[in-house]
Design a protein around this motif. Sequence first.
Motif, PDB file in Angstrom:
ATOM      1  N   LEU A   7       0.878  -1.168   0.000  1.00 24.22           N
ATOM      2  CA  LEU A   7       0.000   0.000   0.000  1.00 24.22           C
ATOM      3  C   LEU A   7       0.914   1.216   0.000  1.00 24.22           C
ATOM      4  CD1 LEU A   7      -2.455  -1.215   2.811  1.00 24.22           C
ATOM      5  CD2 LEU A   7      -2.690  -1.541   0.332  1.00 24.22           C
ATOM      6  N   THR A   8       1.145   1.809  -1.158  1.00 24.27           N
ATOM      7  CA  THR A   8       2.216   2.798  -1.283  1.00 24.27           C
ATOM      8  C   THR A   8       2.035   3.608  -2.558  1.00 24.27           C
ATOM      9  OG1 THR A   8       4.623   3.079  -1.407  1.00 24.27           O
ATOM     10  CG2 THR A   8       3.704   1.159  -2.499  1.00 24.27           C
ATOM     11  N   ARG A  57      -4.673 -14.476   0.200  1.00 27.64           N
ATOM     12  CA  ARG A  57      -3.368 -15.006  -0.187  1.00 27.64           C
ATOM     13  C   ARG A  57      -2.205 -14.101   0.212  1.00 27.64           C
ATOM     14  NH1 ARG A  57      -3.752 -19.362  -3.438  1.00 27.64           N
ATOM     15  NH2 ARG A  57      -5.791 -19.811  -4.366  1.00 27.64           N
ATOM     16  N   VAL A  58      -2.511 -12.980   0.860  1.00 25.11           N
ATOM     17  CA  VAL A  58      -1.459 -12.028   1.238  1.00 25.11           C
ATOM     18  C   VAL A  58      -0.751 -12.518   2.496  1.00 25.11           C
ATOM     19  CG1 VAL A  58      -1.009  -9.668   2.006  1.00 25.11           C
ATOM     20  CG2 VAL A  58      -2.652 -10.090   0.152  1.00 25.11           C
ATOM     21  N   ASP A  59       0.584 -12.563   2.452  1.00 22.16           N
ATOM     22  CA  ASP A  59       1.398 -13.009   3.591  1.00 22.16           C
ATOM     23  C   ASP A  59       1.949 -11.857   4.415  1.00 22.16           C
ATOM     24  OD1 ASP A  59       1.482 -15.936   2.967  1.00 22.16           O
ATOM     25  OD2 ASP A  59       2.420 -15.194   1.128  1.00 22.16           O
ATOM     26  N   LEU A  60       2.052 -10.679   3.819  1.00 22.56           N
ATOM     27  CA  LEU A  60       2.634  -9.518   4.500  1.00 22.56           C
ATOM     28  C   LEU A  60       2.100  -8.266   3.838  1.00 22.56           C
ATOM     29  CD1 LEU A  60       4.795  -8.199   6.439  1.00 22.56           C
ATOM     30  CD2 LEU A  60       6.383  -8.350   4.512  1.00 22.56           C
ATOM     31  N   VAL A  61       1.751  -7.277   4.654  1.00 19.56           N
ATOM     32  CA  VAL A  61       1.356  -5.968   4.139  1.00 19.56           C
ATOM     33  C   VAL A  61       2.470  -4.977   4.433  1.00 19.56           C
ATOM     34  CG1 VAL A  61      -0.299  -4.066   4.289  1.00 19.56           C
ATOM     35  CG2 VAL A  61      -1.096  -6.438   4.463  1.00 19.56           C
ATOM     36  N   VAL A  62       2.911  -4.249   3.406  1.00 17.29           N
ATOM     37  CA  VAL A  62       3.785  -3.099   3.591  1.00 17.29           C
ATOM     38  C   VAL A  62       2.889  -1.870   3.477  1.00 17.29           C
ATOM     39  CG1 VAL A  62       5.714  -1.756   2.701  1.00 17.29           C
ATOM     40  CG2 VAL A  62       5.833  -4.255   2.708  1.00 17.29           C
ATOM     41  N   ALA A  63       2.678  -1.187   4.598  1.00 12.54           N
ATOM     42  CA  ALA A  63       1.747  -0.064   4.663  1.00 12.54           C
ATOM     43  C   ALA A  63       2.552   1.222   4.823  1.00 12.54           C
ATOM     44  CB  ALA A  63       0.764  -0.246   5.816  1.00 12.54           C
ATOM     45  N   GLU A  64       2.692   1.952   3.730  1.00 19.04           N
ATOM     46  CA  GLU A  64       3.470   3.196   3.777  1.00 19.04           C
ATOM     47  C   GLU A  64       2.533   4.388   3.936  1.00 19.04           C
ATOM     48  OE1 GLU A  64       7.018   5.638   1.485  1.00 19.04           O
ATOM     49  OE2 GLU A  64       5.874   4.132   0.384  1.00 19.04           O
ATOM     50  N   TYR A  65       2.947   5.358   4.719  1.00 21.18           N
ATOM     51  CA  TYR A  65       2.190   6.563   5.029  1.00 21.18           C
ATOM     52  C   TYR A  65       0.977   6.231   5.903  1.00 21.18           C
ATOM     53  CZ  TYR A  65       4.983   8.352   1.148  1.00 21.18           C
ATOM     54  OH  TYR A  65       6.007   8.671   0.321  1.00 21.18           O
ATOM     55  N   VAL A  66       0.520   7.219   6.641  1.00 22.61           N
ATOM     56  CA  VAL A  66      -0.631   7.004   7.514  1.00 22.61           C
ATOM     57  C   VAL A  66      -1.899   6.762   6.698  1.00 22.61           C
ATOM     58  CG1 VAL A  66       0.353   8.320   9.413  1.00 22.61           C
ATOM     59  CG2 VAL A  66      -1.024   9.503   7.707  1.00 22.61           C
ATOM     60  N   MET A  86       4.789  -1.367   8.858  1.00 21.70           N
ATOM     61  CA  MET A  86       4.215  -0.030   8.719  1.00 21.70           C
ATOM     62  C   MET A  86       5.327   1.007   8.667  1.00 21.70           C
ATOM     63  SD  MET A  86       1.082  -0.628  11.423  1.00 21.70           S
ATOM     64  CE  MET A  86       1.798  -2.090  12.209  1.00 21.70           C
ATOM     65  N   ILE A  87       5.266   1.872   7.655  1.00 24.40           N
ATOM     66  CA  ILE A  87       6.301   2.884   7.433  1.00 24.40           C
ATOM     67  C   ILE A  87       5.598   4.239   7.333  1.00 24.40           C
ATOM     68  CG2 ILE A  87       8.318   3.531   6.055  1.00 24.40           C
ATOM     69  CD1 ILE A  87       8.265   0.727   4.840  1.00 24.40           C
ATOM     70  N   PRO A  88       5.236   4.843   8.465  1.00 30.34           N
ATOM     71  CA  PRO A  88       4.367   6.021   8.437  1.00 30.34           C
ATOM     72  C   PRO A  88       5.066   7.346   8.150  1.00 30.34           C
ATOM     73  CG  PRO A  88       4.814   5.380  10.695  1.00 30.34           C
ATOM     74  CD  PRO A  88       5.445   4.326   9.834  1.00 30.34           C
ATOM     75  N   HIS A  89       6.395   7.419   8.310  1.00 28.73           N
ATOM     76  CA  HIS A  89       7.139   8.676   8.103  1.00 28.73           C
ATOM     77  C   HIS A  89       6.681   9.781   9.048  1.00 28.73           C
ATOM     78  CE1 HIS A  89       8.834   6.844   4.515  1.00 28.73           C
ATOM     79  NE2 HIS A  89       7.639   6.706   3.993  1.00 28.73           N
ATOM     80  N   THR A  90       6.242   9.440  10.244  1.00 29.09           N
ATOM     81  CA  THR A  90       5.767  10.452  11.188  1.00 29.09           C
ATOM     82  C   THR A  90       5.729   9.846  12.579  1.00 29.09           C
ATOM     83  OG1 THR A  90       3.945  11.972  11.699  1.00 29.09           O
ATOM     84  CG2 THR A  90       3.342   9.821  10.825  1.00 29.09           C
ATOM     85  N   ASN A  91       5.444  10.688  13.562  1.00 27.33           N
ATOM     86  CA  ASN A  91       5.185  10.228  14.915  1.00 27.33           C
ATOM     87  C   ASN A  91       3.736   9.762  15.040  1.00 27.33           C
ATOM     88  OD1 ASN A  91       7.553  10.705  16.843  1.00 27.33           O
ATOM     89  ND2 ASN A  91       7.537  12.609  15.680  1.00 27.33           N
ATOM     90  N   PRO A 110       1.269 -10.774  15.877  1.00 30.06           N
ATOM     91  CA  PRO A 110       2.580 -10.803  16.546  1.00 30.06           C
ATOM     92  C   PRO A 110       3.743 -10.369  15.670  1.00 30.06           C
ATOM     93  CG  PRO A 110       1.746 -13.025  16.161  1.00 30.06           C
ATOM     94  CD  PRO A 110       0.613 -12.092  15.900  1.00 30.06           C
ATOM     95  N   GLY A 111       3.541 -10.336  14.351  1.00 26.50           N
ATOM     96  CA  GLY A 111       4.616  -9.896  13.468  1.00 26.50           C
ATOM     97  C   GLY A 111       4.573  -8.427  13.129  1.00 26.50           C
ATOM     98  N   ASP A 112       3.597  -7.685  13.635  1.00 24.66           N
ATOM     99  CA  ASP A 112       3.480  -6.264  13.294  1.00 24.66           C
ATOM    100  C   ASP A 112       4.720  -5.493  13.719  1.00 24.66           C
ATOM    101  OD1 ASP A 112       0.982  -6.578  12.217  1.00 24.66           O
ATOM    102  OD2 ASP A 112      -0.109  -5.810  13.959  1.00 24.66           O
ATOM    103  N   LEU A 113       5.110  -4.522  12.889  1.00 26.29           N
ATOM    104  CA  LEU A 113       6.276  -3.697  13.208  1.00 26.29           C
ATOM    105  C   LEU A 113       6.125  -2.343  12.548  1.00 26.29           C
ATOM    106  CD1 LEU A 113       9.109  -3.671  14.586  1.00 26.29           C
ATOM    107  CD2 LEU A 113      10.046  -4.278  12.348  1.00 26.29           C
TER     108      LEU A 113
END
Length: 434
Positions: A7-8, A57-66, A86-91, A110-113
């Motif tokens: 998601l980017t 079928r999704v094994d991992l989500v890369v979620a960029e930005y809020v 998750m890569i939000p680029h913010t606090n 448990p794998g969320d980061l």
Amino acid sequence: MTTVLALTDAPDDVERFCANGEKVLLFRIAQLPTEQHDFAFFERQYRALTEQCDLSRVDLVVAEYVDSLPLLYFMRRDGYHCPALMIPHTNPYPLNILFYFLLVAAHPHPGDLVICGSTNAANAYRRLTGIPARNTCTFGIRNVYRRRDRAASRAALGLPADRRVLLYTGRFMNDKGLGALIEAYHLVRRERPEALLVMSVTHVDPPYYNRLAPRLTDAVLFQRLDRAATVDLYNAADLYWSGATSIFETYGKAPLEALACGVPVVVPRWDGFPYFIGSHNGALAEVEPVEAGVSPYDFARVRADDLAAKCLEVLDRTDGPEIALPAWGTYDHTMGVLADLVGELAATGRTRTAPDPDRPLPVDRLPASVRAVLDHHGLRTTRDVVVDAQRQGLVDRRSPGDPVLLRRLHDDVFGPMAADPATVAAEAPRFVTT
């Protein structure tokens, strides 16, 4: 084969760090102005996502930005349960950003980061949301940012050869401390009349610009330079500086770009800056609280007099180590870090859980500052956030929230970092390197 849903709006970066055999499904999102944040819009986006991708079928989500987080929440709500990077680029703040993370935290994996740009920001995510977080330089600095001949760079941009160029690049907006920066510039000019403020701006807040424009005498303003011209601009500078005490800063990409071009940096002692700026490559100016703040942008301000003093101090230095980009800040290094994380998180596996549109928020695990906000606005469940927080104007920030409660949140994010500079120094090597 591991299937990664990205998601980017930066597919090239995601495909670069998903290069170990992962299949990447791209769902392009746009970074929305805050006033356009709306759960009805996010629901429409989500329906388009379900039509485009088989989420089972999704094994991992890369979620960029809020802006991607509501989509991740809707997946979890509907029972599609896989780890998320998750890569939000913010606090995790102000309120709408915090709420998005709380929605995800109500459906934890448990794998969320969360990946963010400073130890301070990582600590804030863990404190305010309960979601695991690590710090790294997100996507890093590309190797196009490098030293060039100063005289040639100045000539290319039409900048004078006999002035001391003090450079700012970034948004012309109220979270960047430009009022204090301009005040500091006039203080510097009293001691160094040859100093020249040069600004290269992207997004401009017109009312804010119009308010400051009369004070921008004898300054040079560029807008939306391309990358090659921006590299010349860094190389034309004697010093990069900023007054930003932004809630969005984390580590600050522009100071790292300046270092990559061999330019010293003067910035506030704020958030991610103290982890890589010091007397070896610039200086840190002191920050003071603003008691009259009524929004998240008003609670802290760099001291203009100290910013000016640190600028003069750095301009007067004649020796010291060669200024360079730290190894952890390079694009290639961060791509390697993220590639390792993709493998680590995907290995935690996916599950299918029962859909649950009205799950209680994880209140017992949250700090008092967050619980106070939820209590004040009557938010107990995920449905409350989606419906009531939207109705109260907290999602599109028509209402910033109660200023006393915002101040407590602000202090919970930034207070632990600001309280003890020695702690910052001790934690500096903790950038993710493997």
